[in-house]
Write an enzyme that holds these catalytic residues in place. Structure first.
Site, PDB file in Angstrom:
ATOM      1  N   LYS A   1      -8.348 -12.691 -16.600  1.00  0.00           N
ATOM      2  CA  LYS A   1      -8.527 -12.952 -18.027  1.00  0.00           C
ATOM      3  C   LYS A   1      -8.214 -14.390 -18.400  1.00  0.00           C
ATOM      4  O   LYS A   1      -8.955 -15.017 -19.170  1.00  0.00           O
ATOM      5  CB  LYS A   1      -7.656 -11.983 -18.829  1.00  0.00           C
ATOM      6  CG  LYS A   1      -7.808 -12.116 -20.345  1.00  0.00           C
ATOM      7  CD  LYS A   1      -9.177 -11.658 -20.821  1.00  0.00           C
ATOM      8  CE  LYS A   1      -9.329 -10.164 -20.699  1.00  0.00           C
ATOM      9  NZ  LYS A   1     -10.605  -9.683 -21.280  1.00  0.00           N
TER      10      LYS A   1
ATOM     11  N   CYS B   1       5.515  -5.688   1.524  1.00  0.00           N
ATOM     12  CA  CYS B   1       5.715  -4.244   1.446  1.00  0.00           C
ATOM     13  C   CYS B   1       5.074  -3.549   2.653  1.00  0.00           C
ATOM     14  O   CYS B   1       5.543  -3.710   3.769  1.00  0.00           O
ATOM     15  CB  CYS B   1       5.188  -3.715   0.112  1.00  0.00           C
ATOM     16  SG  CYS B   1       5.768  -2.054  -0.301  1.00  0.00           S
ATOM     17  N   TYR B   2       3.970  -2.807   2.460  1.00  0.00           N
ATOM     18  CA  TYR B   2       3.313  -2.169   3.600  1.00  0.00           C
ATOM     19  C   TYR B   2       2.900  -3.213   4.636  1.00  0.00           C
ATOM     20  O   TYR B   2       2.997  -2.982   5.848  1.00  0.00           O
ATOM     21  CB  TYR B   2       2.085  -1.392   3.120  1.00  0.00           C
ATOM     22  CG  TYR B   2       1.316  -0.713   4.234  1.00  0.00           C
ATOM     23  CD1 TYR B   2       1.651   0.570   4.650  1.00  0.00           C
ATOM     24  CD2 TYR B   2       0.258  -1.360   4.870  1.00  0.00           C
ATOM     25  CE1 TYR B   2       0.953   1.192   5.683  1.00  0.00           C
ATOM     26  CE2 TYR B   2      -0.441  -0.750   5.897  1.00  0.00           C
ATOM     27  CZ  TYR B   2      -0.097   0.519   6.303  1.00  0.00           C
ATOM     28  OH  TYR B   2      -0.778   1.133   7.321  1.00  0.00           O
TER      29      TYR B   2
ATOM     30  N   GLU C   1       4.485 -10.966  -5.953  1.00  0.00           N
ATOM     31  CA  GLU C   1       3.375 -11.249  -6.863  1.00  0.00           C
ATOM     32  C   GLU C   1       3.638 -10.811  -8.296  1.00  0.00           C
ATOM     33  O   GLU C   1       2.916 -11.216  -9.213  1.00  0.00           O
ATOM     34  CB  GLU C   1       2.084 -10.604  -6.347  1.00  0.00           C
ATOM     35  CG  GLU C   1       2.075  -9.084  -6.345  1.00  0.00           C
ATOM     36  CD  GLU C   1       2.652  -8.458  -5.086  1.00  0.00           C
ATOM     37  OE1 GLU C   1       2.262  -7.315  -4.771  1.00  0.00           O
ATOM     38  OE2 GLU C   1       3.482  -9.103  -4.437  1.00  0.00           O
TER      39      GLU C   1
ATOM     40  N   GLY D   1       0.835  -1.195   0.000  1.00  0.00           N
ATOM     41  CA  GLY D   1       0.000   0.000   0.000  1.00  0.00           C
ATOM     42  C   GLY D   1       0.867   1.242   0.000  1.00  0.00           C
ATOM     43  O   GLY D   1       2.074   1.165   0.287  1.00  0.00           O
TER      44      GLY D   1
ATOM     45  N   HIS E   1       7.883  -7.260  -3.593  1.00  0.00           N
ATOM     46  CA  HIS E   1       6.620  -7.756  -4.140  1.00  0.00           C
ATOM     47  C   HIS E   1       6.852  -9.094  -4.837  1.00  0.00           C
ATOM     48  O   HIS E   1       7.409  -9.150  -5.941  1.00  0.00           O
ATOM     49  CB  HIS E   1       6.039  -6.746  -5.138  1.00  0.00           C
ATOM     50  CG  HIS E   1       5.520  -5.501  -4.488  1.00  0.00           C
ATOM     51  ND1 HIS E   1       4.245  -5.415  -3.982  1.00  0.00           N
ATOM     52  CD2 HIS E   1       6.107  -4.302  -4.256  1.00  0.00           C
ATOM     53  CE1 HIS E   1       4.063  -4.211  -3.464  1.00  0.00           C
ATOM     54  NE2 HIS E   1       5.175  -3.515  -3.618  1.00  0.00           N
TER      55      HIS E   1
ATOM     56  N   VAL F   1     -13.622 -10.720 -25.288  1.00  0.00           N
ATOM     57  CA  VAL F   1     -13.635 -12.095 -24.788  1.00  0.00           C
ATOM     58  C   VAL F   1     -14.643 -12.269 -23.665  1.00  0.00           C
ATOM     59  O   VAL F   1     -15.374 -13.263 -23.613  1.00  0.00           O
ATOM     60  CB  VAL F   1     -12.225 -12.491 -24.275  1.00  0.00           C
ATOM     61  CG1 VAL F   1     -12.245 -13.869 -23.637  1.00  0.00           C
ATOM     62  CG2 VAL F   1     -11.216 -12.444 -25.402  1.00  0.00           C
ATOM     63  N   ASP F   2     -14.717 -11.304 -22.769  1.00  0.00           N
ATOM     64  CA  ASP F   2     -15.455 -11.480 -21.526  1.00  0.00           C
ATOM     65  C   ASP F   2     -16.962 -11.654 -21.736  1.00  0.00           C
ATOM     66  O   ASP F   2     -17.570 -12.557 -21.154  1.00  0.00           O
ATOM     67  CB  ASP F   2     -15.197 -10.301 -20.588  1.00  0.00           C
ATOM     68  CG  ASP F   2     -13.713 -10.063 -20.375  1.00  0.00           C
ATOM     69  OD1 ASP F   2     -12.954 -11.048 -20.416  1.00  0.00           O
ATOM     70  OD2 ASP F   2     -13.301  -8.899 -20.191  1.00  0.00           O
TER      71      ASP F   2
END
Length: 512
Positions: A368, A82-83, A172, A55, A170, A227-228
């Site tokens: 996605k 991180c935060y 991720e 954050g 991070h 696509v969605d």
């Protein structure tokens, strides 16, 4: 029972990406705001592990976001990023302050402890992604250091007895070399999760949920060229059949030949299909509008007006369905505490008054790649499932500035040429989304013996597996040269072609 991980949102733009990385390992993860979530609620929900996200705030600042401190006493494994790493230190008596040696942003060399359970099967020296100005200056009691960089001594901390961990970097994002392995170690080895999240199960559960919610009601779905919405249509069709009406609104901002392609793809489905040609009314609504947010909201509101009119024509309509997915939500700032990057016409870009009982969004929890997998599970053909993403506002947000029919026609032709050149190149490096943008920059050119003063087309191509982060595609010079030659020569009104080499972040995929 399905094992699951809770991600507490403290405002990072990467929050949804944490969930997505965990789901890639077939464990369900969901995001909730730190505010209002108590330790008792978390315990009652049966989470196997908790991740505190990053954050933009400083934990020592007045008004900084802070969760219920009792969460750290539940005995459930916790990992702070991180935060979140700084908050864990703060709550446990450590010292967090502005980094003495300066901030770290981007790719950084890190040293980690291979003996730590969190760092199992990871070498001692590798690369991570940093983005911080504060740091843990003094370890909390009972914690040890498990990672450090040249500028951040306590880049990773651990209390193995309590199974509480913190990392300044991070894990991720793709730029962190062993991020997925760290997540694997936390989710499976430390939290004890088992693989239990699979798209076929999600499909079955969603169909049952839609049937229970809709009952004998009628549903109206906006169908686009992306696509969605086709996947959403297939899921709804499987659940409620001809109670579904799909409305394809041609707002005049589709790609070249796309309106006919969409109609051809869906006209034989066992659903109610309506093709509404509404170019004039959308262009009238956009006349004089140049602000990107104003354009998106105007397009979204006009969509709803069209749907209301169609709903009245077909009788009582109980629900409006939308193909909203996770990245739409996070970029619109609707995912907890994240900052709004841009609104999507199907997330918060709608007017306050909508003439339907409720909006349903069966793909809202999916990324996605999960949407594509769901489409395959539902039996959709590859040419639909593998289509490039296309924003609901269409080319309206790829024309910078005011949108006019003349500009749209220029962009349509330029975009078609670029996509044709990329498609026929059969690239080794995947290009997940590629398109042209009509900028509002004009420049001098020469066509034959005549001077021109015409528009600049920007070409954009990105490579990504989640659309939360993306790298610009290193297209072969031959592809760029062909597009750069053909577009000014074949499209009247274009004098110059440039290529966008900005990754996400700091840019977004779209220009607006």
């Amino acid at each position: 029972m399905q094992d699951k991980i809770l991600v507490l949102d403290f405002g990072s733009q990467y929050n949804f990406l944490i969930c997505r990385r965990i789901r890639d390992q077939h464990v369900f993860a969901e995001l909730k705001s730190y505010a209002g979530v108590t330790a008792e609620q978390i315990k009652a929900e049966g989470y196997k592990g908790i991740i505190f996200s990053g954050g933009p705030n400083s934990v020592y600042a007045e008004g900084a976001p802070k969760c219920d401190p009792e969460i750290l006493k539940l005995g459930i494994p916790v990992l702070g990023l991180c935060y979140g790493h700084q908050l864990i230190s703060f709550y446990n008596g450590g010292v967090v302050a502005p980094a003495n040696s300066g901030s770290e942003f981007g790719r950084v060399d890190v040293k980690t402890d291979p003996e730590s359970p969190l760092m199992k099967d990871i070498p001692a020296d590798w690369h991570c992604f940093m983005s911080h100005t504060d740091a843990v200056m003094q370890l909390p009691e009972g914690f040890k250091k498990i990672a450090s960089t040249a500028m951040t001594e306590n880049a990773g901390i651990a209390n193995d007895e309590k199974k509480i961990y913190g990392l300044q970097f991070h894990i991720e994002v793709a730029h962190t070399e062993y991020g997925n392995q760290i997540l694997h170690n936390f989710v499976f080895n430390i939290c004890g999760c088992k693989e239990s999240w699979f798209i076929d199960d999600y499909c079955k559960q969603s169909i049952e949920s839609i049937r229970a919610k809709v009952g004998d009601g009628k549903v109206l779905l906006a169908l686009s060229g992306g696509v969605d919405s086709p996947v959403c249509a297939a899921l709804l069709a499987e659940a409620i059949g001809n109670q579904l009406t799909c409305v394809f609104v041609d707002h005049g901002m589709m790609r070249k030949n796309e309106p006919q392609e969409v109609e051809d793809a869906f006209k034989n489905w066992d659903i109610n299909f309506k093709h509404i040609k509404a170019e004039d009314r959308f262009l009238a609504r956009l006349k004089g509008v140049t602000d990107p947010e104003a354009k998106r909201k105007a397009i979204g509101e006009e969509f709803i007006r069209v749907f209301e009119e169609v709903g009245k024509e077909i009788g009582s309509v109980d629900y409006l369905a939308q193909g909203t997915i996770y990245p739409d939500v996070v970029e619109s700032g609707a995912g907890g505490n994240s900052v709004t990057i841009k609104s999507h016409h199907n997330v918060g870009g709608l007017p306050d008054y909508v003439d339907f009982k409720e909006i349903i969004e069966p793909l809202r929890m999916l990324f996605k790649d999960e949407v594509r997998a769901l489409g395959k599970e539902l039996g959709l053909p590859d040419y639909l499932v593998r289509r490039q993403p296309f924003p609901g506002p269409g080319l309206g947000i790829r024309v910078i500035g005011e949108v006019t029919k003349e500009k749209l026609d220029i962009l349509r032709d330029a975009d078609a040429i670029f996509r044709e050149e990329v498609d026929k190149a059969e690239l080794e490096q995947p290009a997940n989304q590629y398109f042209a943008v009509l900028t509002n920059t004009y420049s001098v050119g020469v066509i034959g013996d005549f001077r021109t003063y015409a528009a600049t087309i920007a070409l954009r191509s990105v490579t990504t597996d989640d659309f939360m982060t993306a790298d610009w595609t290193h297209l072969p010079y031959e592809v760029l040269a062909a597009a750069g030659s053909r577009i000014p020569n074949e499209v009247k009104g274009v004098a110059r072609v440039v290529y966008d080499i900005t990754s996400k972040p700091p840019a977004t995929v779209e220009w607006e």
